[in-house]
Design an enzyme around this catalytic site. Sequence first.
Site, PDB file in Angstrom:
ATOM      1  N   CYS A 128       0.911  -1.270  -0.062  1.00  0.00           N
ATOM      2  CA  CYS A 128       0.008  -0.029   0.121  1.00  0.00           C
ATOM      3  C   CYS A 128       0.685   1.290  -0.017  1.00  0.00           C
ATOM      4  O   CYS A 128       0.388   2.365  -0.243  1.00  0.00           O
ATOM      5  CB  CYS A 128      -1.008  -0.051   1.299  1.00  0.00           C
ATOM      6  SG  CYS A 128      -2.139  -1.548   1.225  1.00  0.00           S
ATOM      7  N   LYS A 155      -9.542   7.942   3.300  1.00  0.00           N
ATOM      8  CA  LYS A 155     -10.002   6.597   3.116  1.00  0.00           C
ATOM      9  C   LYS A 155     -11.241   6.294   3.587  1.00  0.00           C
ATOM     10  O   LYS A 155     -11.979   5.333   3.508  1.00  0.00           O
ATOM     11  CB  LYS A 155      -8.979   5.548   3.847  1.00  0.00           C
ATOM     12  CG  LYS A 155      -7.768   5.229   3.127  1.00  0.00           C
ATOM     13  CD  LYS A 155      -6.823   4.354   3.570  1.00  0.00           C
ATOM     14  CE  LYS A 155      -5.570   3.805   3.020  1.00  0.00           C
ATOM     15  NZ  LYS A 155      -4.508   5.072   3.412  1.00  0.00           N
ATOM     16  N   HIS A 184      -9.728   1.796   0.655  1.00  0.00           N
ATOM     17  CA  HIS A 184      -8.416   1.601   0.513  1.00  0.00           C
ATOM     18  C   HIS A 184      -7.982   1.243  -0.687  1.00  0.00           C
ATOM     19  O   HIS A 184      -8.250  -0.002  -1.309  1.00  0.00           O
ATOM     20  CB  HIS A 184      -7.785   0.668   1.694  1.00  0.00           C
ATOM     21  CG  HIS A 184      -6.346   0.643   1.742  1.00  0.00           C
ATOM     22  ND1 HIS A 184      -5.250   1.302   1.043  1.00  0.00           N
ATOM     23  CD2 HIS A 184      -5.733   0.035   2.704  1.00  0.00           C
ATOM     24  CE1 HIS A 184      -4.254   1.133   1.523  1.00  0.00           C
ATOM     25  NE2 HIS A 184      -4.262   0.436   2.615  1.00  0.00           N
TER      26      HIS A 184
END
Length: 417
Positions: A165, A337, A342
């Site tokens: 991420c 988010k 996400h």
Amino acid sequence: MELKRVVVTGLGALTPIGNNINEYWNGLVEGKSGCAGITSFDPANFKTQFACEIKDFDPLKHFDRKEARKLDKFAQYALVSSDEAIADAGIDLDAVDKFRVGVIWGAGIGGIQTFQDEVVNFAQGNGTPRFNPFFIPKMIADIAPGNISIKHGFMGPNYTTVSACASSANAMIDALNYIRLGHCDVIITGGSEAAVTEAGMGGFNAMHALSTRNDNPQSASRPFDANRDGFVLGEGAGALVLEELEHAKARGARIYAEVIGGGMSSDAYHMTAPHPDGIGVKRVMENCLRDAGIDASEVDAINTHGTSTPLGDVAELKAISQVFGQHAGKININSTKSMTGHLLGAAGAIEAIASILSMEHSVVPPTINHETVDENIDPNLNLTLNKAQEREVNVAMSNTFGFGGHNACVLFRKLNE
């Protein structure tokens, strides 16, 4: 040697709350949730039956049918968002030195839909290995920047960063440093992801990482709320044009912000969980401040990683309190988010864009869906809950962390001549 200064001259976005920069920004300020029941496949047998999908995206509005068939969705998203950013930057593609224009892109997974489809087709066949000739070129993560470069003829550095991420935040930091060191004049950077698939949802469900709030998906992404139960999977892309300051000024470019620093660190703790005391997170923000050459008291806003997981949110906010001390209460902290979900490898880019637009418009988007105070979170922090807040933002920080303990942090400042 004296480092070059780097600025942002173009932005592009394809998100669950808007398919271009203006729609995305309006969605953020309105506190719009991009979460709903999954439409790309039947999720009835999955623990989580919702996600933050892109809405109303027709690839045939951007590609001819033959070209679209050769591109996984994550690569389609990359091309669409980067086209918007390049147009926004107003770059004369005939005048620019294309050997000094690069593409550094982030993707945590890449073409997971393509991989899934090809393997399922093989498993359901008679054992004869008949794969689509575009299987590998569609799937590999580096094909996104490859396609951007091919389309525009950019012949500078071209690669993908993969750090889960944190991927697109790492891409931005690499782009910053290539320009700082004088190797490039312009770099298109950012990230894209399209993991809302059976394999993506099933894999994250097996880890117990996703929210299972199927009765009310719009409120499922709830960073900092005491009743958060996991993150919401999103998809999309964010693109930024980074440019050497004097190069941008010479062509009369619009300048959104200056990129003043980037920091990285590792938790070196656990495959998926953050260190409970936020040690790696604390260090990455300190590294970023040091790289930028500014004091912690100069930061006005922080777009946190803030995924809505029980452990992650607390660890990050604990680290912010430690790094910023008494000044922490004066910072507008938020997690976009809560609205976009996400976006995995695209998270760093799309959230950096939110930080830049906060400076542009003097508004900090909210952290939505907050109902119940978490007693483990410092009550003196301003988490920008449920409603956007107007304030002047001169320096903004964006945090992004990935499975494997990868931490990345980027700092932006209004251009200060």
